[in-house]
Scaffold this active site. Structure first.
Site, mmCIF file in Angstrom:
data_model
loop_
_atom_site.group_PDB
_atom_site.id
_atom_site.type_symbol
_atom_site.label_atom_id
_atom_site.label_comp_id
_atom_site.label_asym_id
_atom_site.label_seq_id
_atom_site.Cartn_x
_atom_site.Cartn_y
_atom_site.Cartn_z
ATOM 1 N N GLU A 79 -5.011 -7.668 17.152
ATOM 2 C CA GLU A 79 -4.504 -8.232 18.403
ATOM 3 C C GLU A 79 -5.265 -7.752 19.632
ATOM 4 O O GLU A 79 -5.120 -8.328 20.721
ATOM 5 C CB GLU A 79 -3.012 -7.890 18.547
ATOM 6 C CG GLU A 79 -2.142 -8.648 17.548
ATOM 7 C CD GLU A 79 -0.687 -8.212 17.572
ATOM 8 O OE1 GLU A 79 -0.391 -7.149 18.141
ATOM 9 O OE2 GLU A 79 0.148 -8.942 17.003
ATOM 10 N N GLU A 110 -2.663 4.035 -2.735
ATOM 11 C CA GLU A 110 -2.407 5.074 -1.737
ATOM 12 C C GLU A 110 -2.572 6.482 -2.290
ATOM 13 O O GLU A 110 -2.581 7.451 -1.543
ATOM 14 C CB GLU A 110 -1.004 4.923 -1.159
ATOM 15 C CG GLU A 110 0.118 5.258 -2.114
ATOM 16 C CD GLU A 110 1.471 5.259 -1.405
ATOM 17 O OE1 GLU A 110 2.184 6.267 -1.519
ATOM 18 O OE2 GLU A 110 1.806 4.255 -0.758
#
EC number: 4.2.1.126
Length: 273
Positions: A79, A110
């Site tokens: 963004e 992870e």
């Protein structure tokens, strides 16, 4: 290691709750998040100042995370260019498991302590940059391993975590610890912890971009004019700033392609309406 984000919910028998009670209870828990963020503002300030220093010298901001945390980093990074007109490579979000993990979880991604550094090296990371690890638990191996590797290489680090005394916070130069407590659904850190991380990310990049000069007054003068809504917003900004009628402001904006460029050209006498 015991973590508050994994501790038992303050609510039970959720499956027997009426919908209204479910929603009211979730909202009650969510109300606590901004206060947890408020307590971490001094830490956020330190992270922002370090980030501004690196970016003002030509460095980049990297986010590393897994699951929800990784996705939030990618959203925030994606963004920045349309909102502030900065290059796409200035803020970069990296998620454990690669871009495919944005939509579909990658099993055990992870848990790899070395992969984050490998991922960062693909972007030719240098000590000019800063890396922020995002992990609700603060102990995600992908994130902690990445921060440790960065520290060994003299690269500035930060983190956004939701537990006290985490490995990520112990490793990072600029830790941000937002202690959100138990989740409404036990261990579902996409809820309060995810909300807290999103709020901190908003604060980090907004404050950084303001400090770097991408906001004038309270306006996004460098935003990309990528759709009709944003073009109309840009026209209004030019109208208000220069006291022009809409047709003149629209023509000016169309010629120069950004609110900042349009205003500067007009004030410098480079364009007559």
């Amino acid at each position: 290691m015991s973590t508050t984000t994994e501790s038992e919910s303050n609510y039970d028998s959720l499956e027997r709750m009426p919908v209204l009670k479910l929603l009211q209870s979730i909202n009650q828990e969510d109300k606590t998040v901004p206060f947890a963020v408020e307590r971490a503002i001094p830490q956020i300030e330190t992270l922002v100042k370090t980030t501004v220093d690196r970016l003002s010298r030509g460095g980049r901001l990297f986010y590393i995370g897994a699951g929800t945390s990784g996705r939030l980093g990618i959203v925030d990074a994606s963004e920045c260019p349309p909102t502030y007109g900065v290059p796409h490579g200035m803020v970069i979000g990296i998620i454990a498991g690669g871009d495919g993990a944005i939509r579909k979880a990658v099993e055990f991604a992870e848990d790899d302590t070395t992969q984050a550094w490998k991922d960062l090296q693909e972007h030719h990371i240098t000590p000019k940059d800063i890396v922020v690890g995002i992990a609700a638990s603060g102990n995600t191996p992908y994130v902690v391993g990445g921060l440790e590797a960065c520290r060994r290489q003299g690269i500035a680090t930060g983190c956004i975590v939701c537990n006290a005394n985490s490995n990520a916070a112990a490793t990072a130069d600029c830790p941000v610890e937002v202690i959100t407590g138990p989740e409404f659904v036990t261990g579902s850190t996409r809820m309060k912890a995810g909300t807290a991380q999103k709020l901190v990310l908003n604060m980090l990049t907004t404050a950084t971009m303001v400090q770097l000069g991408h906001v004038k007054g309270n306006k996004m003068v460098d935003m990309q004019l990528s759709n009709t809504k944003l073009v109309e917003r840009g026209i209004r900004m030019v109208m208000e700033e220069l006291q022009l009628a809409k047709p003149e402001a629209a023509a000016l904006l169309k010629k120069y392609g950004s609110v900042r460029a349009a205003i500067e050209a007009y004030r410098n006498g480079d364009y007559q309406v």
